[in-house]
Design a protein around this motif. Structure first.
Motif, mmCIF file in Angstrom:
data_model
loop_
_atom_site.group_PDB
_atom_site.id
_atom_site.type_symbol
_atom_site.label_atom_id
_atom_site.label_comp_id
_atom_site.label_asym_id
_atom_site.label_seq_id
_atom_site.Cartn_x
_atom_site.Cartn_y
_atom_site.Cartn_z
ATOM 1 N N UNK A 48 1.004 -1.166 -0.068
ATOM 2 C CA UNK A 48 -0.056 -0.278 -0.019
ATOM 3 C C UNK A 48 0.953 1.671 0.154
ATOM 4 N N UNK A 49 1.968 1.121 0.948
ATOM 5 C CA UNK A 49 2.772 2.195 0.499
ATOM 6 C C UNK A 49 3.517 2.782 -0.509
ATOM 7 N N UNK A 50 3.856 1.784 -1.759
ATOM 8 C CA UNK A 50 4.382 1.424 -2.631
ATOM 9 C C UNK A 50 3.123 2.418 -3.919
ATOM 10 N N UNK A 51 2.293 1.455 -3.500
ATOM 11 C CA UNK A 51 1.544 2.227 -4.435
ATOM 12 C C UNK A 51 0.987 3.885 -3.893
ATOM 13 N N UNK A 52 1.111 4.292 -3.179
ATOM 14 C CA UNK A 52 0.831 5.749 -2.214
ATOM 15 C C UNK A 52 1.996 5.931 -2.862
ATOM 16 N N UNK A 53 3.344 5.600 -2.890
ATOM 17 C CA UNK A 53 4.606 6.124 -3.477
ATOM 18 C C UNK A 53 3.655 7.071 -4.704
ATOM 19 N N UNK A 54 3.230 6.481 -5.486
ATOM 20 C CA UNK A 54 3.048 6.301 -6.602
ATOM 21 C C UNK A 54 1.965 7.615 -7.121
#
Length: 270
Positions: A48-54
């Protein structure tokens, strides 16, 4: 050249949680996996954090550098996922298996979002990979457009060995890079692919000594940034579409893209 750690030290992160840190310096964004104590093992919270980074990337960003702290890029899925209790506040794998087809599909689709945005047409993404990149770690490296690896890199796709399949978007780029037969062999045997083979079969663009990894990845990012942004976007779009077009269709796509570039350079673009 100063290392990315030195360059980025003064920057305030846009995101820093659940093992993921995002910093932005104008056209260059850096996503760092920050849990070396667990070899950057992955979890739904990290995804979820990686998706938010995008989603947080400003429009100025042209290149995204993905790197990881510690000896390993990512040892794959955190083994806690395979326990009956799973992660706190998350459905365990057993819970997912007991759910309905729609719920299971939606959950996996949510997990995949961490791996999809790296292929956006307006970005070029570069992974700097050291040590182990196993399973989900391998697939995260495969999500990027380009890969610079350390000479100690060890890629492996272990899902099949565990009775599962690679489901985090890694199968498409893997087959595209190395071909069906080698991709099948890598996946079903779960064996390690080291640096020399990775470069030879197209999994990596370049291999360098471990202490040169960050500098080599930064140099590649700088080289990409040196080209005009619109030309890079058009070129990436052309290359991404090759396998979905015939030879004649690709010729036409090249003509159309070049026409747009020529009109833009002549000041005649829309």
């Amino acid at each position: 050249m100063a290392s990315p750690e030195h360059d980025l030290a003064p920057l305030d992160p846009l995101l820093d949680r659940d093992g993921v840190r995002l910093t932005v310096d104008d056209a260059l964004a850096t996503v760092t996996l920050t849990n070396p104590a667990k070899r950057n093992a992955q979890s739904p919270a990290l995804w979820r954090a990686l998706a938010e980074a995008g989603r947080l990337l400003p429009g100025t960003v042209r290149v995204v550098l993905l790197r990881a702290e510690g000896k390993s890029f990512s040892a794959g899925l955190d083994r806690q996922a395979f326990t009956p209790e799973g992660f706190d506040g998350e459905p365990s794998f057993l819970d997912l298996a007991r759910g309905g087809d729609k719920e299971l599909d939606a959950t996996i689709a949510e997990y995949q979002e961490a791996f999809t945005w790296w292929r956006r047409g307006d970005l070029v993404t570069v992974a700097a990979v050291q040590g182990h990149a196993i399973g989900a770690g391998f697939q995260l490296a495969l999500a990027c457009d380009l890969r610079v690896v350390a000479d100690d890199v060890q890629f492996a796709m272990r899902e099949t060995s565990l009775g599962l399949v690679p489901d985090l978007t890694g199968t498409h780029p893997l087959v595209g890079l190395v071909g069906y037969a080698r991709a099948l062999e890598i996946c079903v045997t779960g064996r390690f692919v080291a640096a020399q083979e990775a470069v030879g079969c197209g999994l990596a663009n370049i291999a360098v000594p471990r202490d040169q990894l960050d500098a080599a990845a930064a140099d590649l990012a700088s080289a990409v940034l040196a080209a005009p942004r619109d030309a890079v976007i058009e070129t990436k779009t052309l290359l991404q579409g090759v396998h979905g077009r015939s030879y004649e269709e690709q010729r036409a796509a090249e003509r159309q893209a070049q026409g747009r570039r020529l009109r833009d350079l002549a000041g005649l673009g829309e």
